[in-house]
Design an enzyme around this catalytic site. Structure first.
Site, PDB file in Angstrom:
ATOM      1  N   ASP A   1       0.839  -1.195   0.000  1.00  0.00           N
ATOM      2  CA  ASP A   1       0.000   0.000   0.000  1.00  0.00           C
ATOM      3  C   ASP A   1       0.878   1.251   0.000  1.00  0.00           C
ATOM      4  O   ASP A   1       1.833   1.338   0.783  1.00  0.00           O
ATOM      5  CB  ASP A   1      -0.850  -0.055   1.279  1.00  0.00           C
ATOM      6  CG  ASP A   1      -1.930   0.998   1.310  1.00  0.00           C
ATOM      7  OD1 ASP A   1      -2.859   0.904   0.492  1.00  0.00           O
ATOM      8  OD2 ASP A   1      -1.829   1.933   2.139  1.00  0.00           O
TER       9      ASP A   1
ATOM     10  N   GLU B   1       1.451  -0.700  -5.277  1.00  0.00           N
ATOM     11  CA  GLU B   1       0.265   0.103  -5.597  1.00  0.00           C
ATOM     12  C   GLU B   1       0.674   1.230  -6.540  1.00  0.00           C
ATOM     13  O   GLU B   1       1.839   1.617  -6.586  1.00  0.00           O
ATOM     14  CB  GLU B   1      -0.328   0.681  -4.303  1.00  0.00           C
ATOM     15  CG  GLU B   1      -1.765   1.131  -4.486  1.00  0.00           C
ATOM     16  CD  GLU B   1      -2.276   1.987  -3.326  1.00  0.00           C
ATOM     17  OE1 GLU B   1      -1.555   2.174  -2.336  1.00  0.00           O
ATOM     18  OE2 GLU B   1      -3.424   2.477  -3.439  1.00  0.00           O
TER      19      GLU B   1
END
Lengths: 659, 659
Positions: free
Chosen positions: B377, B406
């Protein structure tokens, strides 16, 4: 573990990861770009560092500005000959982040009381890096920001431009990233970029077919200077070998009285440091060089590092040549072709260091006689490392030197020679005739990284190259190729007077050799018959001198024109705003017409009012409007337009044309 | 003075001058090219050197072959996980030059008696480098060549293939050039290149809107496996903070009973190494991982390195966070937006080494529980150096690890993360909708050097991204984007069951957030309503598994089709010769038709006989002929063709189709 958060990558210009310097001339700028970014949302600052490469020179700094997509840019001027270094430093700029965010919070009406205190901390930290009065000022700013007074005033202070400038003077570079390489630039004199060459056989300068002398040659110089050339280049001026001498038209057996090829260097009278006795003495040569200088001409010599069988080196240094099992010396060959009049050096010999030093001393010798420009014959048949070494050694002492590299059929090798130090290079221009070929090739040379290390010098002909196009196109072909060479590249040259005479007869059909080539015999040109063509050359060269746009290569842009036989391109000088548009009819036989399409925005031409295009060859002026305009060119009159764009500008009184 | 005459430059592939490894998976080849040349006309030989990067591994060699224009090529296979090194060595090959010239002289009927002796010398030199029997053979050859016998026999011997091979075994590398860098390759498992992801919130797997458990989630796995996915990825499974917890639809105040966002990691029950108590125990998690494995599924976890205010780190390591002057901890912000439920780490803190090691231990902890695939993330908000370090450290021990990065709005940063070690990356696929956008973007990803370090993973939706295209295009839009993702990139994923349900309602007009987003609440999906769409997914994923062409990215080529709403591209597997052509109707509303134009030569399709294109979705077969063929696609039925090309081949009996 590396705490440096800023990344610097994609730095341009650079050649082969910094292995070679980029090229500039004095007065130019080096525009540097890089991708610079950091994790997260922190702001960053970056600086371009540059200095002369001489010992002890101090780094100077230029602030970099962000473009788009994490690309940053800055530039620096190069004002001295020799080498410069440049690199980049970048760091997370916490005050810049804070100031940006503070402003956004203010605009959003958020509570900023804590932020003011955070700002004060940053100001305090900067004050510790600052000195003298700046330190005091920062301490004062800090106190204001922390004072319990009205925060409207503090808000103003926090965003004060003076404060931002002060802090920017004392950045926190403790975690700064420095780019991993120092890149280099070689800065040469302006003639490295803009030069106009005339090749001439001095031995043809005499009366009739008598062997000409330097003194004869001297008498030709005013006419060459009057044509607007600034370099006069001679094929080798050394004694010519007798053994295996080539006869006229390259015949294997020379007849008695044949003079031989000047590239078969060396005889009992001497080698690469000697002068052919029929040309004159060293003093005659020096006189020629001086007379040329008075006329604004430089003399360029030919460096052909090879020997005739009679060269003194052959006896003095047999170890510099390959010996064959039968005791003879290995001559040059490209089977099945033999060149028995030429012995190449063996650069893999045991004492190659001696050989390298001797060849260097040849160049030094001619530098001492006042020569600083050299055309190098067949550079690709000597080791790349030799050229890199010898050019660096010589340029270290004399940064004015210019070396022009001969061309040959392997593009990677031509580019390598440019990278390793040659100032200019011949090109494939001679064999690029169609619009598509010219557009492709000159876009590669001027719009890719090639332009950072390779300076093209276009020659429509040489003593080795009489192209099919010239053979078949008549005088219009010679005019077309002259205009193309002179306007596509800032440096160009011709081999004359063959060019002015439009000599077009090949040795045999299919050959690119001249019939009765001057390489093997002395020519007697009629001085009257060159006059008309020389006038055109004078005009073209004057246009080149008057228009800075034609002295630059990297602004070359090709434009649409709806006729395959017409080519259109422009060059601009960003400093003087000089803008030249060239349209050439590539067909030497027929008149062609078409519509030129110009990207007016890119060229800085207003869309809504007429502009003048002034044909500098015919001195005719046309009023153009908008991006599509008509041209029609008859190659039998003049096969090209060289338009200077004269934009209308509003003055106090009314519109006037730029002159 | 450097006597090495051979130049090696322009070596590809390499990334940033060798700063980063290129990427491959086991079983692939590394195809290396370089410009290699030498001054003059001498022949040269070149070899590609390669070895595993482990200590003591021996260099192996692959002979390089010349292509055109001084370009040379060779390749080597990568058969082990981990790192390989490669470089190039090249040398002047005097015997090769001699043999070439000897042949030419023979053909021209020249005297070759001296040449035979020169050849004999070269053979003698080789004999001194050779050993054992080879040495004896060479000595014998040499004696023959020097013998006073009939030169016809000697001529044959001189050109003897065995002699050439023998000498090639013992090259004279005394003046060989070795390329200045050793380049590296990281070799990963095949799933790094070809993977099919399904994102699922375990807490939504329970009955109704009860908080689901790992046991509930386990019961969903067979259906996910049946759809053909091989990775099931969970948002963070850790305890969720209560302080400043976000409510439904990201409201600032959570209502009692709101579950909060899984990305607000950490509570009194623990942090990144703990499991949310409502999901179950560590044993439940391990059971889930094992059950997944049985079904051919891998469990991927989310690495979100940030803390809720309740994370144990906040008390245990206040120095890992930025402290504000009022004594509070700095929360995440992007002014004017505040994210008070999230505390970012301060990677510039004094003891950052401790922080780095702790974060590494988090990943190690989950590796120990059987996880080897991680979705990361917001990697761009942590230092690049941290990721480069942690991935290298972990991969050193476990070369099976897969890290998916990401994506975010800055392409240079995405690429940097790929270079420094991320296995795969999200892309901008979600926002590329038109033919032009898709063609541009996927050409950049697959046909430029980007493909050497960046493995795209296309996601049509994620919990953060419900695109306008999906919002407005109905079920056909979901089908279209599924087919594009699954066939443009070898790795793709969807966030389900939102995808199968074609959930399309944004939080508010103009937003890409889902209304009533699963990020903040537990969803109760009707298992019946997903069935129809899941069937399509199963078909698409089966086609991907059956066709090696769809498991590769770098053979992607776009083809002409004369309708802006239709896109056509192909992928080929060079090993199996599998060839797939995809045509998608990008307009979710209307039927479109057009003529596909295929470059038959490039695709290896014969021009003169029909070929079958077998639509693997509809199981329909069409007979095509030549390079232009018609397609018509109604998006309300199936918005795409995925054609397997079945070429006719001549067999013993007659033509038959490849199957």
């Amino acid at each position: 573990m590396n705490n440096k958060r800023v990344i610097i990558e994609g730095v341009k210009p650079q050649i082969d990861s910094g292995r070679f310097p980029i090229k500039r001339v004095i007065g130019e700028k080096v525009e540097v770009e890089a991708d610079i970014f950091v994790d997260g949302h922190d702001a960053l600052s970056a600086t371009l560092l540059y200095r002369q490469a001489t010992k002890g020179a101090q780094w100077r700094e230029a602030d970099m500005s962000p473009l788009v997509n994490d690309r940053w840019a800055a530039s620096f001027p190069v004002t001295e000959l020799g080498f410069y270094l440049y690199t980049i430093e970048a760091w997370v700029d916490h005050f810049k982040s804070w100031r940006r965010d503070f402003q956004k919070k203010l605009e959003a009406g958020l509570d900023i009381s804590i932020d003011l205190l955070i700002g004060a901390d940053l100001v305090e930290q900067a004050s510790k890096r600052a000195t003298g009065k700046n330190c005091e000022q920062l301490v004062e700013f800090c106190q204001f920001l922390r004072a319990p007074e009205d925060s409207r005033l503090k808000t103003q202070l926090a965003l004060d431009e003076e404060l931002a400038q002060l802090i920017f003077k004392y950045p926190d570079k403790s975690l700064a990233t420095k780019y991993e390489r120092e890149l280099s630039v070689v800065v040469e004199r302006q003639k490295a970029r803009f030069s106009t060459w005339y090749e001439l056989f001095p031995r043809s300068c005499g009366e009739g077919t008598e062997h000409g002398t330097f003194a004869d040659c001297e008498r030709q110089l005013p006419a060459i200077a009057a044509m607007g050339f600034d370099i006069v280049y001679f094929p080798p001026i050394h004694p010519i070998g007798k053994t295996k001498r080539k006869g006229r038209n390259n015949s294997i057996e020379a007849e008695p009285g044949d003079f031989g090829s000047p590239w078969a260097i060396g005889a009992k009278e001497g080698g690469h440091k000697a002068i052919h006795p029929d040309l004159g003495s060293l003093d005659d040569f020096k006189s020629l060089v001086n007379r040329a200088k008075e006329l604004g001409l430089e003399v360029a010599l030919d460096l052909a590092f090879q020997c005739s069988p009679d060269h003194p080196y052959v006896e003095e240094h047999p170890e510099w040549f390959r010996q064959r099992p039968d005791g003879t010396v290995q001559y040059a060959e490209n089977p099945p072709k033999k060149y028995e009049d030429i012995y190449p050096f063996n650069f893999e010999c045991e004492n190659s260091a001696e050989l390298w030093n001797e060849l260097k001393s040849v160049i030094e010798y001619w530098i001492d006689q006042g020569v600083s420009t050299f055309r190098v014959d067949n550079p690709h048949t000597k080791p790349f490392a030799f050229w890199e070494w010898v050019i660096a050694e010589l340029r270290g002492k004399n940064p004015n030197l210019i070396f022009l590299s001969e061309a040959f059929t392997r593009p990677k090798i031509m580019y390598r020679l440019g990278k390793l130090g040659f100032t200019q290079s011949y090109t494939y221009f001679a064999w690029r005739n169609t619009k598509w070929e010219l557009t492709q090739y000159f876009t590669e040379l001027t719009q890719t990284e090639v332009r950072e290390f390779f300076r093209p010098n276009a020659w429509p002909n040489t003593p080795d190259i009489l192209t099919e196009y010239l053979q078949t196109g008549g005088k219009p072909a010679f005019m077309i190729r002259l205009v193309l060479a002179a306007t596509l590249t800032a440096s160009y040259g011709i081999y004359g007077p063959a060019y002015e005479l439009c000599l077009a007869e090949p040795r045999e059909p299919g050959s690119e050799e001249y019939r009765d080539s001057e390489k093997y015999e002395i020519k007697d040109y009629d001085p009257e018959s060159v006059l008309q063509f020389r006038e055109l050359i004078s005009v073209i060269n004057r246009i080149r001198r008057d228009n800075p746009a034609l002295q630059i290569d990297h602004t070359l842009r090709f434009h649409e024109i709806d006729n395959e036989q017409l080519i259109c391109y422009s060059k601009a000088d960003p400093v003087s705003k000089d803008l030249v548009i060239v349209v050439v009819n590539l067909d030497p036989h027929h008149t062609h017409a078409g519509w030129v399409e110009l990207p007016l925005d890119q060229l800085g031409i207003p869309k809504d009012r007429p502009y003048q295009v002034h044909d500098l060859i015919a001195d005719a002026r046309y009023l153009w409007l908008g991006h599509r305009n008509y041209v029609e060119i008859n190659p039998h009159i003049v096969p090209a337009h060289i338009f200077k764009v004269r934009r209308k500008v509003r003055t106090e009184h009314d519109f006037e044309y730029f002159l």
